[in-house]
Motif scaffolding. Sequence first.
Motif, mmCIF file in Angstrom:
data_model
loop_
_atom_site.group_PDB
_atom_site.id
_atom_site.type_symbol
_atom_site.label_atom_id
_atom_site.label_comp_id
_atom_site.label_asym_id
_atom_site.label_seq_id
_atom_site.Cartn_x
_atom_site.Cartn_y
_atom_site.Cartn_z
ATOM 1 N N THR A 171 -4.155 -1.096 -9.021
ATOM 2 C CA THR A 171 -2.735 -0.794 -8.965
ATOM 3 C C THR A 171 -2.364 -0.614 -7.498
ATOM 4 N N SER A 172 -1.089 -0.610 -7.212
ATOM 5 C CA SER A 172 -0.651 -0.381 -5.832
ATOM 6 C C SER A 172 -1.112 0.991 -5.343
ATOM 7 N N GLU A 173 -1.064 1.985 -6.225
ATOM 8 C CA GLU A 173 -1.502 3.326 -5.844
ATOM 9 C C GLU A 173 -2.998 3.376 -5.552
ATOM 10 N N GLU A 174 -3.794 2.688 -6.373
ATOM 11 C CA GLU A 174 -5.242 2.642 -6.134
ATOM 12 C C GLU A 174 -5.553 1.935 -4.817
ATOM 13 N N PHE A 175 -4.844 0.862 -4.563
ATOM 14 C CA PHE A 175 -5.032 0.117 -3.320
ATOM 15 C C PHE A 175 -4.670 0.983 -2.115
ATOM 16 N N ALA A 176 -3.558 1.697 -2.208
ATOM 17 C CA ALA A 176 -3.133 2.581 -1.116
ATOM 18 C C ALA A 176 -4.172 3.665 -0.862
ATOM 19 N N ALA A 177 -4.703 4.246 -1.928
ATOM 20 C CA ALA A 177 -5.723 5.284 -1.784
ATOM 21 C C ALA A 177 -6.983 4.721 -1.126
ATOM 22 N N GLU A 178 -7.336 3.486 -1.467
ATOM 23 C CA GLU A 178 -8.497 2.843 -0.855
ATOM 24 C C GLU A 178 -8.293 2.658 0.646
ATOM 25 N N ILE A 179 -7.130 2.160 1.016
ATOM 26 C CA ILE A 179 -6.823 1.945 2.435
ATOM 27 C C ILE A 179 -6.871 3.282 3.178
ATOM 28 N N ILE A 233 3.279 4.097 0.398
ATOM 29 C CA ILE A 233 2.772 5.059 -0.592
ATOM 30 C C ILE A 233 2.048 6.194 0.118
ATOM 31 N N ASN A 234 1.234 5.850 1.103
ATOM 32 C CA ASN A 234 0.420 6.859 1.786
ATOM 33 C C ASN A 234 1.236 7.832 2.623
ATOM 34 N N ILE A 235 2.453 7.454 3.026
ATOM 35 C CA ILE A 235 3.292 8.414 3.753
ATOM 36 C C ILE A 235 4.325 9.069 2.838
ATOM 37 N N GLY A 236 4.279 8.736 1.538
ATOM 38 C CA GLY A 236 5.196 9.358 0.584
ATOM 39 C C GLY A 236 6.610 8.794 0.645
#
Length: 159
Positions: free
Chosen positions: A84-92, A151-154
């Motif tokens: 998901t986009s959220e999973e990808f963002a968390a990985e990065i 996503i990572n900066i909210g």
Amino acid sequence: MNIKIICVGKLKEKYFKQGIAEYAKRMSKFAKFQIVEVPDEKAPESLSNAEMANVMDKEGQRILEKIKDRDYVYALAIKGKERTSEEFAAEIDKLTTYGHSDIDFVIGGSLGLAPEVLQRADTQISFGRFTLPHQLMRLVLSEQVYRAFMINIGSPYHK
């Protein structure tokens, strides 16, 4: 942070170039973003298995020349893991936290990626089982990398 998309072939379509340039501009706050094109191997429409392997090998060698030893490499592959986009963002985010400041994404040619490239990759990622034109995939990938930063900066961009 350095984000590099390594891809086979030249991007000719102006509208794809414009879209990618827009995401590159937006990402400039977070990372140095670049697209590295390697020449595709000319091949006739119908190829034997040996000829296909030869084309993929030559393109693969060109790709591998653009990857540094310390780069973290995502190979785009239909059989890769969907995220998901959220999973990808968390990985990065996790990669950068643990010292991976150079991240490469590899998009192969029309025949796919050589086994050597897949072996070099740290992970394989899939954007679904659809087959998309490689030119369009560059744009989609650029947007998803930008989305990961948002996503990572909210940012509300993802909503």
